[in-house]
Design a protein around this motif. Sequence first.
Motif, mmCIF file in Angstrom:
data_model
loop_
_atom_site.group_PDB
_atom_site.id
_atom_site.type_symbol
_atom_site.label_atom_id
_atom_site.label_comp_id
_atom_site.label_asym_id
_atom_site.label_seq_id
_atom_site.Cartn_x
_atom_site.Cartn_y
_atom_site.Cartn_z
ATOM 1 N N ILE A 11 20.937 -3.118 6.836
ATOM 2 C CA ILE A 11 19.710 -3.292 7.100
ATOM 3 C C ILE A 11 19.298 -4.623 5.631
ATOM 4 C CG2 ILE A 11 17.143 -2.832 6.830
ATOM 5 C CD1 ILE A 11 18.081 -0.061 7.703
ATOM 6 N N LEU A 12 18.710 -5.536 6.232
ATOM 7 C CA LEU A 12 18.258 -6.642 5.160
ATOM 8 C C LEU A 12 16.783 -6.883 5.210
ATOM 9 C CD1 LEU A 12 21.081 -7.933 6.924
ATOM 10 C CD2 LEU A 12 20.968 -9.336 4.898
ATOM 11 N N LYS A 13 16.154 -6.496 4.216
ATOM 12 C CA LYS A 13 14.807 -6.260 3.985
ATOM 13 C C LYS A 13 14.214 -7.615 3.627
ATOM 14 C CE LYS A 13 13.735 -1.970 4.365
ATOM 15 N NZ LYS A 13 13.150 -1.225 5.620
ATOM 16 N N TYR A 14 13.241 -7.985 4.255
ATOM 17 C CA TYR A 14 12.494 -9.474 4.108
ATOM 18 C C TYR A 14 11.575 -9.476 2.993
ATOM 19 C CZ TYR A 14 9.872 -13.667 4.844
ATOM 20 O OH TYR A 14 9.113 -14.784 4.758
ATOM 21 N N THR A 15 11.686 -10.264 1.965
ATOM 22 C CA THR A 15 10.732 -10.337 0.795
ATOM 23 C C THR A 15 10.159 -11.924 0.915
ATOM 24 O OG1 THR A 15 12.297 -8.730 -0.351
ATOM 25 C CG2 THR A 15 10.402 -10.195 -1.470
ATOM 26 N N THR A 35 23.150 0.762 4.642
ATOM 27 C CA THR A 35 24.105 0.672 5.590
ATOM 28 C C THR A 35 23.893 2.183 6.357
ATOM 29 O OG1 THR A 35 25.618 -0.807 4.509
ATOM 30 C CG2 THR A 35 26.467 0.651 6.479
ATOM 31 N N ILE A 36 23.577 2.121 7.448
ATOM 32 C CA ILE A 36 23.118 3.180 8.519
ATOM 33 C C ILE A 36 24.225 3.274 9.642
ATOM 34 C CG2 ILE A 36 20.711 3.236 7.738
ATOM 35 C CD1 ILE A 36 19.975 1.840 10.513
ATOM 36 N N PRO A 37 24.382 4.504 10.072
ATOM 37 C CA PRO A 37 25.132 4.798 11.505
ATOM 38 C C PRO A 37 24.135 4.483 12.705
ATOM 39 C CG PRO A 37 24.415 6.673 10.373
ATOM 40 C CD PRO A 37 24.118 5.469 9.514
ATOM 41 N N ILE A 38 24.786 3.665 13.686
ATOM 42 C CA ILE A 38 23.937 3.311 14.831
ATOM 43 C C ILE A 38 24.519 3.678 16.075
ATOM 44 C CG2 ILE A 38 22.424 1.602 13.692
ATOM 45 C CD1 ILE A 38 24.165 -0.371 15.127
ATOM 46 N N LEU A 76 19.168 -7.198 10.778
ATOM 47 C CA LEU A 76 20.469 -6.176 10.797
ATOM 48 C C LEU A 76 21.497 -7.025 10.923
ATOM 49 C CD1 LEU A 76 19.069 -3.596 13.458
ATOM 50 C CD2 LEU A 76 19.263 -3.397 11.060
ATOM 51 N N LEU A 77 22.753 -6.651 9.831
ATOM 52 C CA LEU A 77 23.927 -7.115 10.024
ATOM 53 C C LEU A 77 25.086 -6.185 10.801
ATOM 54 C CD1 LEU A 77 25.797 -9.245 9.358
ATOM 55 C CD2 LEU A 77 25.898 -8.423 6.797
ATOM 56 N N ILE A 78 25.414 -6.315 12.078
ATOM 57 C CA ILE A 78 26.511 -5.379 12.562
ATOM 58 C C ILE A 78 27.767 -6.279 12.952
ATOM 59 C CG2 ILE A 78 26.573 -4.094 14.668
ATOM 60 C CD1 ILE A 78 23.635 -4.012 15.063
ATOM 61 N N GLU A 79 28.870 -5.876 12.443
ATOM 62 C CA GLU A 79 30.110 -6.634 12.708
ATOM 63 C C GLU A 79 30.185 -7.991 12.201
ATOM 64 O OE1 GLU A 79 31.377 -5.172 16.501
ATOM 65 O OE2 GLU A 79 31.330 -3.030 15.810
#
Length: 114
Positions: A11-15, A35-38, A76-79
């Motif tokens: 997860i990339l949070k926006y500031t 980093t979370i499982p999805i 979200l950064l996925i692979e």
Amino acid sequence: MPFFQNTTATILKYTPSDDYNEYGEKTGTYEETETIPIDFQPLSPQETLKTYGEILQDTYKIYIDIDVDLQSTDRLLIENKMYTILGTPMKMNHLLKPSHIKVNIQLLRDVSLE
């Protein structure tokens, strides 16, 4: 968790910042938080047509744990590929209380971390 974890997402949070770009839009930064499982699945053309009124390309749906803090402004950064969130993450309550969150996402074509 009532879903099948088949990959992970960062997860990339926006500031937001106080600066503006050359188009007069407010700028901001994204910072990795966790980093979370999805459960990562494709979103069918029928689902995008029903939800958004048009067929969207490179769209997917993910299911995450109910305790994850995910906002519509996050990415979200996925692979090694960046995804943006479409709409608002939805708390799914198929039972008496919400059990997971469903999020529709779309690949950002201009951003790749390969």
